[in-house]
Design a protein around this motif. Sequence first.
Motif, PDB file in Angstrom:
ATOM      1  N   GLY A  23       0.794  -1.222   0.000  1.00 45.50           N
ATOM      2  CA  GLY A  23       0.000   0.000   0.000  1.00 45.50           C
ATOM      3  C   GLY A  23       0.827   1.272   0.000  1.00 45.50           C
ATOM      4  O   GLY A  23       0.465   2.248  -0.655  1.00 45.50           O
ATOM      5  N   ARG A 225       0.199  -8.398   0.410  1.00 42.42           N
ATOM      6  CA  ARG A 225       1.568  -8.899   0.581  1.00 42.42           C
ATOM      7  C   ARG A 225       1.528 -10.168   1.427  1.00 42.42           C
ATOM      8  O   ARG A 225       0.650 -10.316   2.274  1.00 42.42           O
ATOM      9  N   VAL A 253      -4.075 -13.388  -4.234  1.00 36.50           N
ATOM     10  CA  VAL A 253      -3.288 -12.528  -5.142  1.00 36.50           C
ATOM     11  C   VAL A 253      -2.206 -11.833  -4.326  1.00 36.50           C
ATOM     12  O   VAL A 253      -2.489 -11.204  -3.315  1.00 36.50           O
ATOM     13  N   LEU A 291      -5.731  -5.745 -11.586  1.00 42.07           N
ATOM     14  CA  LEU A 291      -6.484  -6.062 -10.362  1.00 42.07           C
ATOM     15  C   LEU A 291      -8.000  -5.859 -10.486  1.00 42.07           C
ATOM     16  O   LEU A 291      -8.768  -6.642  -9.909  1.00 42.07           O
ATOM     17  N   TYR A 295     -10.988  -8.161  -8.735  1.00 42.66           N
ATOM     18  CA  TYR A 295     -12.029  -7.683  -7.810  1.00 42.66           C
ATOM     19  C   TYR A 295     -13.423  -7.917  -8.413  1.00 42.66           C
ATOM     20  O   TYR A 295     -14.357  -8.305  -7.718  1.00 42.66           O
ATOM     21  N   GLU A 308      -4.860  -3.024  10.075  1.00 40.90           N
ATOM     22  CA  GLU A 308      -4.642  -2.231   8.856  1.00 40.90           C
ATOM     23  C   GLU A 308      -4.724  -0.763   9.276  1.00 40.90           C
ATOM     24  O   GLU A 308      -5.745  -0.347   9.823  1.00 40.90           O
TER      25      GLU A 308
HETATM   26  N1  UDP Z   1      -1.358  -4.929  -4.611  1.00 41.43           N
HETATM   27  C1  UDP Z   1      -1.049  -5.024  -5.961  1.00 41.43           C
HETATM   28  N2  UDP Z   1      -0.814  -6.262  -6.475  1.00 41.43           N
HETATM   29  C2  UDP Z   1      -0.868  -7.389  -5.724  1.00 41.43           C
HETATM   30  C3  UDP Z   1      -1.193  -7.288  -4.353  1.00 41.43           C
HETATM   31  C4  UDP Z   1      -1.434  -6.043  -3.822  1.00 41.43           C
HETATM   32  O1  UDP Z   1      -0.972  -4.038  -6.673  1.00 41.43           O
HETATM   33  O2  UDP Z   1      -0.628  -8.469  -6.251  1.00 41.43           O
HETATM   34  C5  UDP Z   1      -1.639  -3.600  -4.045  1.00 41.43           C
HETATM   35  C6  UDP Z   1      -3.111  -3.414  -3.741  1.00 41.43           C
HETATM   36  O3  UDP Z   1      -3.809  -3.097  -4.920  1.00 41.43           O
HETATM   37  C7  UDP Z   1      -3.069  -2.278  -2.731  1.00 41.43           C
HETATM   38  C8  UDP Z   1      -1.748  -2.520  -2.013  1.00 41.43           C
HETATM   39  O4  UDP Z   1      -0.990  -3.425  -2.804  1.00 41.43           O
HETATM   40  O5  UDP Z   1      -3.053  -1.042  -3.395  1.00 41.43           O
HETATM   41  C9  UDP Z   1      -1.937  -3.095  -0.628  1.00 41.43           C
HETATM   42  O6  UDP Z   1      -2.366  -2.064   0.204  1.00 41.43           O
HETATM   43  P1  UDP Z   1      -3.045  -2.313   1.619  1.00 41.43           P
HETATM   44  O7  UDP Z   1      -3.279  -0.973   2.223  1.00 41.43           O
HETATM   45  O8  UDP Z   1      -4.250  -3.173   1.493  1.00 41.43           O
HETATM   46  O9  UDP Z   1      -1.972  -3.146   2.456  1.00 41.43           O
HETATM   47  P2  UDP Z   1      -0.445  -2.811   2.860  1.00 41.43           P
HETATM   48  O10 UDP Z   1       0.434  -3.367   1.807  1.00 41.43           O
HETATM   49  O11 UDP Z   1      -0.336  -1.314   2.972  1.00 41.43           O
HETATM   50  O12 UDP Z   1      -0.279  -3.500   4.166  1.00 41.43           O
END
Ligand code: UDP
Length: 410
Positions: A23, A225, A253, A291, A295, A308
């Motif tokens: 994120g 992640r 994913v 993505l 979704y 989060e």
């Molecule tokens: N994301 C992505 N591809 C992936 C998995 C995650 O682009 O395969 C992006 C997702 O779209 C989001 C971000 O990673 O924008 C994850 O943000 P989130 O705030 O949910 O979690 P963080 O990584 O900050 O803990």
Amino acid sequence: MRIAVISVHGCPLLTAGAREAGGMNVYIATLSRELGARGIGVDVFSRWHAPEVPEIENLAPNVRVIHLEASGRQFLSKDEIYPHLAQFEAGVLAFERREGRGYDLIHSHYWLSGLVGLGLQRDWQTPHVAMFHTLGAVKNQARAGEHESDLRIQSEQQIIRQADAVVVASPQEEARLKRLYDHAQGKVRVIPCGVDTDTFRPLEMAEARRHLGLNGERILLFVGRPDPLKGLEILIGAASLLEHPKGVRVLVVGGEGDQSDSAYQPIHALAQTLDIAEQVSFTGAVSQQQLPYYYSAADVCVVPSYYESFGLVALEAMACGTPVVASRVGGLQTTVRDGETGFLIPWHCPEPFAERLDLLLVNETLRQSLGEAAHTAAQAYRWPAVADSVLELCEELTTIPAAPFHTYEV
Ligand code: UDP
């Protein structure tokens, strides 16, 4: 206005979802683009994370990513970076001298970058906005097994004390910060993260599934992640408890996407034990552009995180018209409205997740109406409004003097 964005370990050019990128990387890339489009000059300083990437890369009009050496040009995990912060900071100073153009504001992301930001704040006498994205003390409380160091927590204290402003993405994060850290009074600004509603928009479910080569199974989507804080095991447990688990696929994913991704070994093992391994698929990291298909193809997006600070994935799913079943933690409590745009689960265990998932899987009318409400609710988080709030803060701060001196140990 020219802004120096400091993101030592979070290069905005990295694909989110793989390794440590998530994120924060998406946030920095999108905010920088928005600011650049408003005529603000943005230089994002990030550690050189692969030998083949160039020193300077244009991300968008007025936005550059500057890669700086800090212990070579190979990937380092964020846990290895602290001893090399002084070299990184010296690199930023040298780059600024080389170009002969100063910056009006420093915007740092995560505690490692916050420390660099404090040094630059002192040297340049420039205001400094810090954003942590996650806080060590909050992580330690969120899940047994988290061990964020005293060094991190003390550094965060120091950054909160000395930076001119601290941005948090949710009222829940503000409350935690004020409870667990000192000196936050009067400095904290709540500005939610945003979602790119041009990219994240509802696509026809059948079309999205065709595009991804998916069949008629019900799809429970997890995006994130590979981090234990994301609580993926709760979803696997919940999937095994569904009334009709056989017609359901859990799509994961993120990560490396194959059996060799060691981060997912415990998840593979759990799925085997619960006899649902055949129904769990790992796609690996997927680009932001792809993505929306995931979704839109999903019946439900599940966010079973232990914590989060904001939770971009939930918002992206909502923007695509997909209801979200999420843990009642952090920023998810604001974005997901229980019973309106999805469901919030107050317990970190599979049973209540399974109960809500069953409800959505048997009741298509409810699922669709929550999805429509989710799409509507997500529109309040469009990026231009978020960028306006950040810019407003930057403009306020550039009229005040920078805070005093700081050093950190190496
Ligand atoms: N994301 C992505 N591809 C992936 C998995 C995650 O682009 O395969 C992006 C997702 O779209 C989001 C971000 O990673 O924008 C994850 O943000 P989130 O705030 O949910 O979690 P963080 O990584 O900050 O803990």
